[in-house]
Design an enzyme around this catalytic site. Sequence first.
Site, PDB file in Angstrom:
ATOM      1  N   SER A  54     -47.124 -75.635 -98.595  1.00 36.08           N
ATOM      2  CA  SER A  54     -46.321 -75.001 -97.744  1.00 36.08           C
ATOM      3  C   SER A  54     -46.269 -73.520 -97.462  1.00 36.08           C
ATOM      4  CB  SER A  54     -44.836 -75.456 -97.987  1.00 36.08           C
ATOM      5  OG  SER A  54     -44.027 -75.013 -97.014  1.00 36.08           O
ATOM      6  N   ASP A  67     -41.462 -83.983 -98.458  1.00 36.58           N
ATOM      7  CA  ASP A  67     -41.584 -82.463 -98.255  1.00 36.58           C
ATOM      8  C   ASP A  67     -40.086 -82.050 -98.897  1.00 36.58           C
ATOM      9  OD1 ASP A  67     -41.505 -80.435 -95.261  1.00 36.58           O
ATOM     10  OD2 ASP A  67     -41.206 -79.791 -97.451  1.00 36.58           O
ATOM     11  N   MET A  71     -39.054 -73.272 -87.472  1.00 38.28           N
ATOM     12  CA  MET A  71     -37.450 -73.482 -87.503  1.00 38.28           C
ATOM     13  C   MET A  71     -37.099 -72.764 -86.558  1.00 38.28           C
ATOM     14  SD  MET A  71     -36.915 -73.279 -91.625  1.00 38.28           S
ATOM     15  CE  MET A  71     -37.819 -74.151 -92.637  1.00 38.28           C
ATOM     16  N   HIS A  74     -44.831 -78.710 -88.942  1.00 34.21           N
ATOM     17  CA  HIS A  74     -43.627 -79.488 -88.965  1.00 34.21           C
ATOM     18  C   HIS A  74     -42.662 -78.860 -88.178  1.00 34.21           C
ATOM     19  CE1 HIS A  74     -40.192 -80.648 -92.300  1.00 34.21           C
ATOM     20  NE2 HIS A  74     -39.930 -81.038 -91.098  1.00 34.21           N
ATOM     21  N   PHE A 125     -34.755 -74.739 -95.754  1.00 33.86           N
ATOM     22  CA  PHE A 125     -34.835 -73.520 -97.174  1.00 33.86           C
ATOM     23  C   PHE A 125     -36.033 -73.991 -98.325  1.00 33.86           C
ATOM     24  CE2 PHE A 125     -32.086 -70.816 -95.407  1.00 33.86           C
ATOM     25  CZ  PHE A 125     -30.936 -71.491 -94.583  1.00 33.86           C
ATOM     26  N   MET A 161     -38.153 -86.021 -95.796  1.00 34.26           N
ATOM     27  CA  MET A 161     -37.551 -84.970 -96.397  1.00 34.26           C
ATOM     28  C   MET A 161     -36.826 -85.143 -97.750  1.00 34.26           C
ATOM     29  SD  MET A 161     -38.432 -82.594 -94.569  1.00 34.26           S
ATOM     30  CE  MET A 161     -37.492 -81.405 -95.451  1.00 34.26           C
ATOM     31  N   MET A 192     -39.175 -78.334 -87.161  1.00 33.84           N
ATOM     32  CA  MET A 192     -37.662 -78.463 -87.424  1.00 33.84           C
ATOM     33  C   MET A 192     -36.952 -77.472 -86.217  1.00 33.84           C
ATOM     34  SD  MET A 192     -37.752 -78.001 -91.572  1.00 33.84           S
ATOM     35  CE  MET A 192     -39.429 -77.077 -91.680  1.00 33.84           C
ATOM     36  N   HIS A 230     -49.502 -76.864 -94.677  1.00 33.22           N
ATOM     37  CA  HIS A 230     -48.045 -77.349 -94.013  1.00 33.22           C
ATOM     38  C   HIS A 230     -47.344 -75.876 -93.548  1.00 33.22           C
ATOM     39  CE1 HIS A 230     -44.754 -80.009 -93.701  1.00 33.22           C
ATOM     40  NE2 HIS A 230     -44.082 -78.825 -94.036  1.00 33.22           N
ATOM     41  N   ASP A 287     -44.047 -74.685 -91.792  1.00 31.91           N
ATOM     42  CA  ASP A 287     -42.661 -75.081 -91.325  1.00 31.91           C
ATOM     43  C   ASP A 287     -42.172 -74.159 -90.104  1.00 31.91           C
ATOM     44  OD1 ASP A 287     -41.936 -75.626 -94.842  1.00 31.91           O
ATOM     45  OD2 ASP A 287     -42.039 -76.999 -93.140  1.00 31.91           O
TER      46      ASP A 287
HETATM   47  C1  DX5 Z   1     -37.635 -77.231 -96.348  1.00 28.23           C
HETATM   48  C2  DX5 Z   1     -39.096 -76.858 -96.140  1.00 28.23           C
HETATM   49  C3  DX5 Z   1     -39.674 -76.821 -97.744  1.00 28.23           C
HETATM   50  C4  DX5 Z   1     -40.932 -76.102 -97.724  1.00 28.23           C
HETATM   51  C5  DX5 Z   1     -41.275 -76.379 -99.369  1.00 28.23           C
HETATM   52  O1  DX5 Z   1     -37.258 -77.416 -94.865  1.00 28.23           O
HETATM   53  O2  DX5 Z   1     -39.864 -77.794 -95.361  1.00 28.23           O
HETATM   54  O3  DX5 Z   1     -39.478 -78.277 -98.385  1.00 28.23           O
HETATM   55  O4  DX5 Z   1     -41.700 -76.914 -97.197  1.00 28.23           O
HETATM   56  O5  DX5 Z   1     -40.183 -75.597-100.094  1.00 28.23           O
HETATM   57  P1  DX5 Z   1     -39.906 -76.067-101.781  1.00 28.23           P
HETATM   58  O6  DX5 Z   1     -41.291 -76.851-102.167  1.00 28.23           O
HETATM   59  O7  DX5 Z   1     -39.741 -74.927-102.465  1.00 28.23           O
HETATM   60  O8  DX5 Z   1     -38.961 -77.137-101.738  1.00 28.23           O
HETATM   61 ZN    ZN Z   2     -41.809 -78.874 -94.070  1.00 24.25          ZN
END
Ligand code: DX5
Ligand code: ZN
Length: 224
Positions: free
Chosen positions: A9, A178, A38, A67, A145, A139, A69, A34, A36
């Site tokens: 990630s 995730d 947001m 991903h 976070f 998830m 969000m 990956h 993310d």
């Molecule tokens: C949450 C994120 C986290 C990230 C990984 O929205 O998507 O899951 O990818 O973070 P850790 O492995 O620290 O949870």
């Molecule tokens: Zn993610």
Amino acid sequence: MREGKISPSLMCVDVLNAADNIRRLEKCGADYLHIDIMDNHFVPNITLGPDFAQAVRKISKVPLDVHLMIEKPENFLSQYSFLGPEDILSVHYEATFHVQKALAAIRGMGVRPGIALNPATPFTLLEHILDDIELVLIMTVNPGFSGQKLIPATLEKIRRLRLWLEERGRNSVLIAADGNVSFEYAAHIRQAGADLFIAGSSSVFSPTGSIEDNYARLKNVISV
Ligand code: DX5
Ligand code: ZN
């Protein structure tokens, strides 16, 4: 059971040395990267954006696993037109009234469509869109976070989802986990039937080791 694959990630990279971290991950053999995204609406945070994803695409051939969000993702898909047939673009079921339309649009872009589910969202909602997805992103924390704690009920959710997909002849649909995919939890997530491990601060980017050592350790754990 398919070989477990790792998708580090990138919201957990050392932001001032992102290119270096990405090259190191590529050398480790990362199966995906990956990313993310947001919007501070669907989740109370802002992290990486489409420009970052496009910049990663320029320096690495590793397939991207984006991903989203974000609310109403169908309105922003054109920002990811640089993605290709190896890449995955996932939207949240909870983020749009028009789930199938968003997934069909991703397929229309020539990109692999994924559906992401928050911890409380039942996977049975996927009943009528199984033709539209290649991946279900479970998830295992509430999104937004890194550094959170895995919600134990999500392990059983992954196990039941794998059986549910098999009952419908859809074992080709990948399951990704995730959130807090730690060295310890990864073994349980694997046993539950997940294929893709979104690795963040509790595994590949753990401060307890180097990216290289952490990656090898996680690979070991999921290769049983
Ligand atoms: C949450 C994120 C986290 C990230 C990984 O929205 O998507 O899951 O990818 O973070 P850790 O492995 O620290 O949870
Ligand atoms: Zn993610």
